[in-house]
Write a protein that holds these residues in place. Structure first.
Motif, mmCIF file in Angstrom:
data_model
loop_
_atom_site.group_PDB
_atom_site.id
_atom_site.type_symbol
_atom_site.label_atom_id
_atom_site.label_comp_id
_atom_site.label_asym_id
_atom_site.label_seq_id
_atom_site.Cartn_x
_atom_site.Cartn_y
_atom_site.Cartn_z
ATOM 1 N N UNK A 1 0.976 -1.396 0.101
ATOM 2 C CA UNK A 1 0.020 0.049 -0.004
ATOM 3 C C UNK A 1 0.844 1.503 -0.245
ATOM 4 N N UNK A 2 2.256 1.141 0.630
ATOM 5 C CA UNK A 2 3.012 2.132 0.433
ATOM 6 C C UNK A 2 3.652 2.307 -0.407
ATOM 7 N N UNK A 3 3.841 1.412 -1.588
ATOM 8 C CA UNK A 3 4.515 1.488 -2.666
ATOM 9 C C UNK A 3 6.140 1.190 -2.310
ATOM 10 N N UNK A 4 6.312 0.398 -1.335
ATOM 11 C CA UNK A 4 7.798 0.624 -0.593
ATOM 12 C C UNK A 4 8.466 -0.657 -0.919
ATOM 13 N N UNK A 5 9.073 -0.659 -2.030
ATOM 14 C CA UNK A 5 9.808 -1.905 -2.409
ATOM 15 C C UNK A 5 10.782 -2.276 -1.299
ATOM 16 N N UNK A 6 11.559 -1.585 -0.837
ATOM 17 C CA UNK A 6 12.555 -2.052 0.136
ATOM 18 C C UNK A 6 12.049 -2.808 1.335
ATOM 19 N N UNK A 7 10.719 -2.363 1.871
ATOM 20 C CA UNK A 7 10.051 -3.064 2.883
ATOM 21 C C UNK A 7 9.321 -4.264 2.278
ATOM 22 N N UNK A 8 8.917 -4.273 1.142
ATOM 23 C CA UNK A 8 8.063 -5.412 0.590
ATOM 24 C C UNK A 8 9.112 -6.467 0.301
ATOM 25 N N UNK A 9 10.423 -6.123 -0.278
ATOM 26 C CA UNK A 9 11.219 -7.098 -0.762
ATOM 27 C C UNK A 9 11.474 -8.117 0.211
ATOM 28 N N UNK A 10 11.794 -8.052 1.576
ATOM 29 C CA UNK A 10 12.106 -9.143 2.317
ATOM 30 C C UNK A 10 10.949 -10.117 2.688
ATOM 31 N N UNK A 11 9.777 -9.423 2.407
ATOM 32 C CA UNK A 11 8.564 -10.452 2.473
ATOM 33 C C UNK A 11 8.271 -11.394 1.513
#
Ligand code: 2P0
Length: 325
Positions: free
Chosen positions: A220-230
């Protein structure tokens, strides 16, 4: 109530839905309900084109090869039951990308089929109903009934659209085609083996529930650096259930690991290249548009013989004009 139209056939184009957070395992085998929540993106440029026509009996042809109708019977039976119909259907389907090779061809295949047959039986049928019917064929197909970004909670009957296809315009998916050969064990067989034999399966399900809301929020935040580890955690833990199955399931090829290592090295150099894999040897890399040429260059240098496709979030199934079968 009997629905129905006089239209005899329809041609539909659908695209596969690639999971960021994986569905792997069923909580109800008969109804084909997912044991884990998943999040996926419907991919642009990869397409399945399917013509569905009313017919004397059910038949399915994929890329000019007739397929065993048994795999489709629960889907057709559920379709007829839902619409209170006695109609049978012949389906002719073609993919513009490798079939049964870990590029989610069953997701686009059943999404196109459910959309086409559903619209023939009731042009006003909702996408939620089509998603629920597609799920009977293949659970990942429940996601491919929607364009853009899609979630599918565990135990749910249908998937839900979460963001439109243009929600994150910079997002790209670099598909590294390691092998065009069809897999030796189906996803269905593999996930069932993992459920029945992997000592890590229960933990896999519990862990997936934990990362699902966090991944939704990073998305939702379009935050690839946070999404990537998931993304990384989901696919590697899914494979942990395969490696620990009895007998083990090994979809990877040596080149898959080379591509994974490339991503790891790029991340150390602050290039956001977050890979995932499915039931096959292909590696798909989530990244931003600004990094596509660098990522493509690194992969081509390490693996000069692989094919590379660039995709992005795309639309859901739609009717197209085409000659009849
Ligand atoms: C997914 N895959 O979430 C996961 C990740 C492959 C790995 O869904 O038994 O063809 O027909 O419901 O959907 C592939 O499995 O399995 C799949 P069935 P499906 O995309």
């Amino acid at each position: 109530m009997t629905h129905g139209t006089s239209q005899e056939n329809i041609t539909v184009q659908a695209s596969p839905n690639l999971a960021l957070i994986k569905y792997w395992g069923k909580s109800d085998v008969e109804k084909n309900l997912p044991a884990t929540p998943s999040i996926g993106i419907t991919l642009k440029n990869l397409t399945t084109t399917t013509t569905v026509a009313r017919s004397e009996k059910d038949s399915v042809v994929v890329n000019d090869i007739p397929v065993d109708i048994e795999r489709f019977t629960p889907f057709f039976d559920s379709l007829r039951e839902y619409f209170d119909s006695k109609d049978c259907f012949s389906c002719y389907s073609r993919n513009n990308f490798p079939t049964s090779a870990g590029l989610a061809s069953s997701s686009s295949g059943f999404a196109a089929l459910a959309f086409g047959a559903g619209k023939l039986l009731d042009p006003g049928v909702s996408l939620d109903i089509i998603s629920g019917l597609a799920r009977i064929g293949s659970a990942s197909a429940a996601r491919a009934v929607f364009g853009g970004f899609v979630s599918f909670p565990s135990h749910a009957e249908h998937a839900d659209k979460i963001h439109e296809e243009h929600f994150w315009p910079e997002l790209r998916i670099v598909v590294v085609e390691i092998s065009k050969t069809a897999k030796t064990i189906s996803s269905r067989g593999a996930m069932e083996r993992a459920r029945l034999t992997s000592p890590f399966y229960r933990e896999w399900c519990l862990d997936s529930e934990k990362i699902f809301p966090k991944a939704l929020s990073a998305l939702a935040n379009k935050d690839l650096e946070s999404l990537g580890p998931f993304i990384r955690s989901s696919y590697l833990k899914m494979f942990a259930t395969m490696f620990s199955s009895e007998p083990p399931i090994l979809y990877w090829k040596p080149e898959s690991l080379v591509a994974i290592r490339c991503c790891e090295e790029m991340r150390l150099k602050s290039i956001g290249a977050w890979e995932t894999m499915d039931a096959g040897a292909q590696v798909k890399i989530f990244c931003l548009e600004k990094d596509v040429s660098k990522i493509t260059q690194v992969i081509k240098e390490a693996l000069p013989h692989v094919g590379i496709l660039i995709s992005e979030p795309g639309p859901g199934p739609k009717e197209i004009l085409q000659k009849t079968v």
